[in-house]
Design a protein around this motif. Structure first.
Motif, PDB file in Angstrom:
ATOM      1  N   ALA A  85       0.832  -1.207   0.000  1.00 16.04           N
ATOM      2  CA  ALA A  85       0.000   0.000   0.000  1.00 16.04           C
ATOM      3  C   ALA A  85       0.862   1.251   0.000  1.00 16.04           C
ATOM      4  O   ALA A  85       0.569   2.226  -0.705  1.00 16.04           O
ATOM      5  N   ARG A 104       0.343  -1.965  -6.491  1.00 12.38           N
ATOM      6  CA  ARG A 104      -1.116  -1.747  -6.544  1.00 12.38           C
ATOM      7  C   ARG A 104      -1.842  -2.961  -7.099  1.00 12.38           C
ATOM      8  O   ARG A 104      -3.037  -3.152  -6.829  1.00 12.38           O
ATOM      9  N   PRO A 109      -7.187  -4.745  -0.982  1.00  9.67           N
ATOM     10  CA  PRO A 109      -6.617  -3.816   0.007  1.00  9.67           C
ATOM     11  C   PRO A 109      -6.058  -4.474   1.253  1.00  9.67           C
ATOM     12  O   PRO A 109      -5.005  -4.055   1.755  1.00  9.67           O
ATOM     13  N   ARG A 112      -2.626  -5.719   0.394  1.00 15.36           N
ATOM     14  CA  ARG A 112      -1.675  -4.627   0.147  1.00 15.36           C
ATOM     15  C   ARG A 112      -1.318  -3.893   1.437  1.00 15.36           C
ATOM     16  O   ARG A 112      -0.193  -3.411   1.594  1.00 15.36           O
ATOM     17  N   ASN A 113      -2.257  -3.797   2.364  1.00 15.96           N
ATOM     18  CA  ASN A 113      -1.990  -3.102   3.630  1.00 15.96           C
ATOM     19  C   ASN A 113      -1.064  -3.902   4.543  1.00 15.96           C
ATOM     20  O   ASN A 113      -0.390  -3.324   5.399  1.00 15.96           O
TER      21      ASN A 113
END
Length: 300
Positions: A85, A104, A109, A112-113
């Motif tokens: 992220a 990306r 999410p 990615r976080n």
């Protein structure tokens, strides 16, 4: 962030949370059976699948020195604890756009976080999205070892198994050149939306060396560099002008890259050609399309 993943017969019972990279190395030295964990996206998948039962964990989440990045002599020094992220944010994309695009594309999410750059490298999965970008940029890893030792390893050597992490070592940083030139990352998946790559291509221009660097991911255990295709297409580019080539050269480049990474089958015993299976032929066409589009975008 290590390729060593010792197994034990029972679930993890000990956890250490060091505050520095050297403390993390010391903790691993004190607990040889321990497994380091940052985002845990790959580790927990292995645990949940019953493939790994770590006896101890060394958490890397509190090590602030590996969660940032800095400039260093025309390079970017990236901490291995950077999340996808963070790498995907606009300020980072302005410096290393291909790596930001790969970050990306790394998943939804929540992945990615949590997932980290160092974890992606250490896991070294064939479909790791950042790996072809790192290979194309010829990234160098800064490895932390016992006693404050540091050594440098080209990322391609680690991914190819030419220079593995030693017991007690951790990936601390990744050094990348700042080329200030177009970079592209593209990938194909088997479904709409975020998903594992069936093929991916990273392509970067290096005007200072009048070079094109390309790496293909997901079609082999490690990213592949079609070196002859790189050299051939670089010789066709008008580096002193607008960096353009004829459309036919774009198509030829894509086919050159695909054939290099997914070669023809050897002939049969009687010398007759052996056709590629339909699925492999489709994959080769996918790689050709990705490479052609990547070069076209980089030159546009």
């Amino acid at each position: 962030m290590t390729t060593h993943a010792p197994q034990a017969a029972q679930n993890a019972q000990t956890a250490k949370l060091p505050g520095t990279l050297d403390e993390a190395v010391e903790a691993l030295a004190a607990m040889p059976a321990a497994v380091p964990v940052a985002g845990g996206t790959d580790l927990m998948a292995s645990v949940n699948a019953g493939l790994l039962r770590p006896a101890a964990l060394v958490g890397l989440g509190r090590i602030s020195e590996i969660r940032g990045w800095q400039y260093q002599d025309g390079h970017a020094l990236l901490g291995a604890g950077l999340t996808h992220a963070r790498v995907g944010r606009p300020d980072f994309a302005a410096l290393i756009p291909a790596l930001a695009a790969a970050a990306r594309a790394a998943g939804p999410p929540q992945i990615r976080n949590a997932g980290t750059l160092g974890g992606n490298i250490a896991t070294a999965g064939p479909t790791g999205d950042t790996l072809p970008v790192l290979a194309a940029l010829e990234a160098v890893l800064i490895i932390a070892g016992p006693g404050g030792a540091r050594r440098e390893v080209p990322v391609s050597h680690l991914l190819a198994g030419m220079d593995m992490l030693r017991p007690g070592e951790l990936i601390g940083f990744v050094r990348l050149p700042l080329l200030h030139a177009p970079q592209v990352f593209l990938k194909a998946t088997g479904r709409t939306g975020p998903g594992r790559a069936t093929a991916s291509v990273a392509l970067v221009l290096d005007p200072a060396r009048r070079g094109v660097r390309c790496a293909v991911g997901a079609v082999a255990p490690m990213p592949l560099r079609p070196l002859e295709a790189e050299q051939w297409v670089a010789s066709l580019i008008d580096w002193d002008g607008e960096r353009t080539i004829v459309p036919e050269a774009l198509t030829a480049f894509g086919e050159y890259v695909a054939a290099a990474c997914i070669p023809d089958q050897p002939p049969a015993q009687d010398g007759s050609p052996q056709p590629l299976p339909a699925a492999v032929l489709h994959l080769r066409r996918t790689v050709a399309a990705l490479a052609r589009r990547a070069l076209g975008r980089a030159l546009s």
